[in-house]
Design a protein around this motif. Structure first.
Motif, PDB file in Angstrom:
ATOM      1  N   MET A   1      10.650 -17.595  54.279  1.00 10.48           N
ATOM      2  CA  MET A   1      10.904 -17.478  55.704  1.00 10.48           C
ATOM      3  C   MET A   1      12.252 -16.771  55.886  1.00 10.48           C
ATOM      4  O   MET A   1      13.278 -17.269  55.451  1.00 10.48           O
ATOM      5  CB  MET A   1      10.919 -18.858  56.355  1.00 10.48           C
ATOM      6  N   LYS A   2      12.201 -15.629  56.508  1.00 10.39           N
ATOM      7  CA  LYS A   2      13.421 -14.879  56.785  1.00 10.39           C
ATOM      8  C   LYS A   2      13.840 -15.115  58.232  1.00 10.39           C
ATOM      9  O   LYS A   2      13.022 -15.043  59.139  1.00 10.39           O
ATOM     10  CB  LYS A   2      13.188 -13.386  56.545  1.00 10.39           C
ATOM     11  N   LEU A   3      15.124 -15.409  58.426  1.00 10.79           N
ATOM     12  CA  LEU A   3      15.663 -15.613  59.763  1.00 10.79           C
ATOM     13  C   LEU A   3      16.428 -14.373  60.183  1.00 10.79           C
ATOM     14  O   LEU A   3      17.212 -13.829  59.411  1.00 10.79           O
ATOM     15  CB  LEU A   3      16.589 -16.830  59.792  1.00 10.79           C
ATOM     16  N   LEU A   4      16.190 -13.925  61.407  1.00  9.43           N
ATOM     17  CA  LEU A   4      16.841 -12.732  61.938  1.00  9.43           C
ATOM     18  C   LEU A   4      17.769 -13.117  63.079  1.00  9.43           C
ATOM     19  O   LEU A   4      17.450 -13.993  63.888  1.00  9.43           O
ATOM     20  CB  LEU A   4      15.787 -11.756  62.462  1.00  9.43           C
ATOM     21  N   THR A   5      18.899 -12.443  63.152  1.00 14.58           N
ATOM     22  CA  THR A   5      19.815 -12.650  64.269  1.00 14.58           C
ATOM     23  C   THR A   5      19.418 -11.726  65.421  1.00 14.58           C
ATOM     24  O   THR A   5      18.644 -10.783  65.238  1.00 14.58           O
ATOM     25  CB  THR A   5      21.265 -12.317  63.860  1.00 14.58           C
ATOM     26  N   LYS A   6      19.979 -11.998  66.583  1.00 11.55           N
ATOM     27  CA  LYS A   6      19.731 -11.111  67.730  1.00 11.55           C
ATOM     28  C   LYS A   6      20.225  -9.704  67.421  1.00 11.55           C
ATOM     29  O   LYS A   6      19.595  -8.723  67.813  1.00 11.55           O
ATOM     30  CB  LYS A   6      20.422 -11.643  68.986  1.00 11.55           C
ATOM     31  N   LYS A   7      21.332  -9.615  66.708  1.00 13.16           N
ATOM     32  CA  LYS A   7      21.876  -8.306  66.346  1.00 13.16           C
ATOM     33  C   LYS A   7      20.887  -7.536  65.468  1.00 13.16           C
ATOM     34  O   LYS A   7      20.641  -6.349  65.686  1.00 13.16           O
ATOM     35  CB  LYS A   7      23.209  -8.475  65.619  1.00 13.16           C
ATOM     36  N   GLU A   8      20.291  -8.202  64.494  1.00 14.78           N
ATOM     37  CA  GLU A   8      19.323  -7.547  63.610  1.00 14.78           C
ATOM     38  C   GLU A   8      18.084  -7.097  64.383  1.00 14.78           C
ATOM     39  O   GLU A   8      17.569  -5.998  64.164  1.00 14.78           O
ATOM     40  CB  GLU A   8      18.917  -8.488  62.475  1.00 14.78           C
ATOM     41  N   ILE A   9      17.628  -7.937  65.298  1.00 14.95           N
ATOM     42  CA  ILE A   9      16.462  -7.572  66.107  1.00 14.95           C
ATOM     43  C   ILE A   9      16.798  -6.398  67.009  1.00 14.95           C
ATOM     44  O   ILE A   9      15.994  -5.481  67.165  1.00 14.95           O
ATOM     45  CB  ILE A   9      15.957  -8.790  66.902  1.00 14.95           C
TER      46      ILE A   9
ATOM     47  N   ILE B   1      15.697 -15.975  64.911  1.00 12.85           N
ATOM     48  CA  ILE B   1      14.273 -15.810  65.166  1.00 12.85           C
ATOM     49  C   ILE B   1      13.616 -15.597  63.814  1.00 12.85           C
ATOM     50  O   ILE B   1      14.068 -14.759  63.021  1.00 12.85           O
ATOM     51  CB  ILE B   1      14.022 -14.628  66.121  1.00 12.85           C
ATOM     52  N   ARG B   2      12.597 -16.396  63.539  1.00 17.10           N
ATOM     53  CA  ARG B   2      11.883 -16.248  62.277  1.00 17.10           C
ATOM     54  C   ARG B   2      11.124 -14.922  62.287  1.00 17.10           C
ATOM     55  O   ARG B   2      10.463 -14.592  63.268  1.00 17.10           O
ATOM     56  CB  ARG B   2      10.913 -17.402  62.078  1.00 17.10           C
ATOM     57  N   GLU B   3      11.213 -14.201  61.193  1.00 21.19           N
ATOM     58  CA  GLU B   3      10.553 -12.899  61.112  1.00 21.19           C
ATOM     59  C   GLU B   3       9.056 -13.018  61.383  1.00 21.19           C
ATOM     60  O   GLU B   3       8.491 -12.205  62.113  1.00 21.19           O
ATOM     61  CB  GLU B   3      10.797 -12.274  59.735  1.00 21.19           C
ATOM     62  N   ASP B   4       8.406 -14.032  60.828  1.00 26.51           N
ATOM     63  CA  ASP B   4       6.969 -14.225  61.058  1.00 26.51           C
ATOM     64  C   ASP B   4       6.666 -14.463  62.534  1.00 26.51           C
ATOM     65  O   ASP B   4       5.682 -13.953  63.069  1.00 26.51           O
ATOM     66  CB  ASP B   4       6.430 -15.400  60.232  1.00 26.51           C
ATOM     67  N   ASP B   5       7.530 -15.254  63.199  1.00 25.55           N
ATOM     68  CA  ASP B   5       7.353 -15.511  64.632  1.00 25.55           C
ATOM     69  C   ASP B   5       7.521 -14.220  65.436  1.00 25.55           C
ATOM     70  O   ASP B   5       6.787 -13.971  66.387  1.00 25.55           O
ATOM     71  CB  ASP B   5       8.349 -16.555  65.139  1.00 25.55           C
ATOM     72  N   LEU B   6       8.502 -13.409  65.046  1.00 29.81           N
ATOM     73  CA  LEU B   6       8.742 -12.143  65.732  1.00 29.81           C
ATOM     74  C   LEU B   6       7.528 -11.224  65.614  1.00 29.81           C
ATOM     75  O   LEU B   6       7.072 -10.644  66.602  1.00 29.81           O
ATOM     76  CB  LEU B   6       9.984 -11.450  65.167  1.00 29.81           C
ATOM     77  N   LEU B   7       6.979 -11.110  64.407  1.00 31.49           N
ATOM     78  CA  LEU B   7       5.825 -10.232  64.192  1.00 31.49           C
ATOM     79  C   LEU B   7       4.596 -10.729  64.956  1.00 31.49           C
ATOM     80  O   LEU B   7       3.858  -9.934  65.544  1.00 31.49           O
ATOM     81  CB  LEU B   7       5.533 -10.106  62.699  1.00 31.49           C
ATOM     82  N   ALA B   8       4.388 -12.047  64.966  1.00 31.47           N
ATOM     83  CA  ALA B   8       3.254 -12.611  65.715  1.00 31.47           C
ATOM     84  C   ALA B   8       3.443 -12.389  67.212  1.00 31.47           C
ATOM     85  O   ALA B   8       2.499 -12.032  67.926  1.00 31.47           O
ATOM     86  CB  ALA B   8       3.116 -14.103  65.409  1.00 31.47           C
ATOM     87  N   TRP B   9       4.660 -12.596  67.709  1.00 32.62           N
ATOM     88  CA  TRP B   9       4.957 -12.387  69.129  1.00 32.62           C
ATOM     89  C   TRP B   9       4.756 -10.921  69.490  1.00 32.62           C
ATOM     90  O   TRP B   9       4.168 -10.613  70.521  1.00 32.62           O
ATOM     91  CB  TRP B   9       6.390 -12.828  69.412  1.00 32.62           C
ATOM     92  N   GLU B  10       5.233 -10.014  68.642  1.00 33.52           N
ATOM     93  CA  GLU B  10       5.086  -8.582  68.900  1.00 33.52           C
ATOM     94  C   GLU B  10       3.603  -8.198  68.987  1.00 33.52           C
ATOM     95  O   GLU B  10       3.197  -7.468  69.894  1.00 33.52           O
ATOM     96  CB  GLU B  10       5.780  -7.774  67.802  1.00 33.52           C
TER      97      GLU B  10
END
Length: 64
Positions: free
Chosen positions: A1-9, A41-50
């Motif tokens: 599980m990779k965690l992303l910051t707002k800056k990275e997003i 934000i979890r990378e997996d959550d971001l991809l699913a949301w996208e």
């Protein structure tokens, strides 16, 4: 599980932190808060949301 910051997003999508906050508050982007000032934000959550947003836009006939 990779965690992303707002800056990275922001860098990934070419957007600012204000837009990310709007996505969280208005469009349901899932966020994992550690403290009031630290959130990820979890990378997996971001991809699913996208994917869900793309599908919603497709159904509504909206071009991103």
């Amino acid at each position: 599980m990779k965690l992303l910051t707002k800056k990275e997003i922001g860098q990934m999508f070419g957007i600012n932190r204000k837009t990310i906050s709007r996505w969280i508050n208005e469009l349901g982007l899932p966020i994992f808060r550690i403290t009031p000032k630290k959130s990820y934000i979890r990378e997996d959550d971001l991809l699913a949301w996208e994917s869900a947003m793309k599908e919603r836009n497709r159904k509504e006939g909206v071009n991103p």
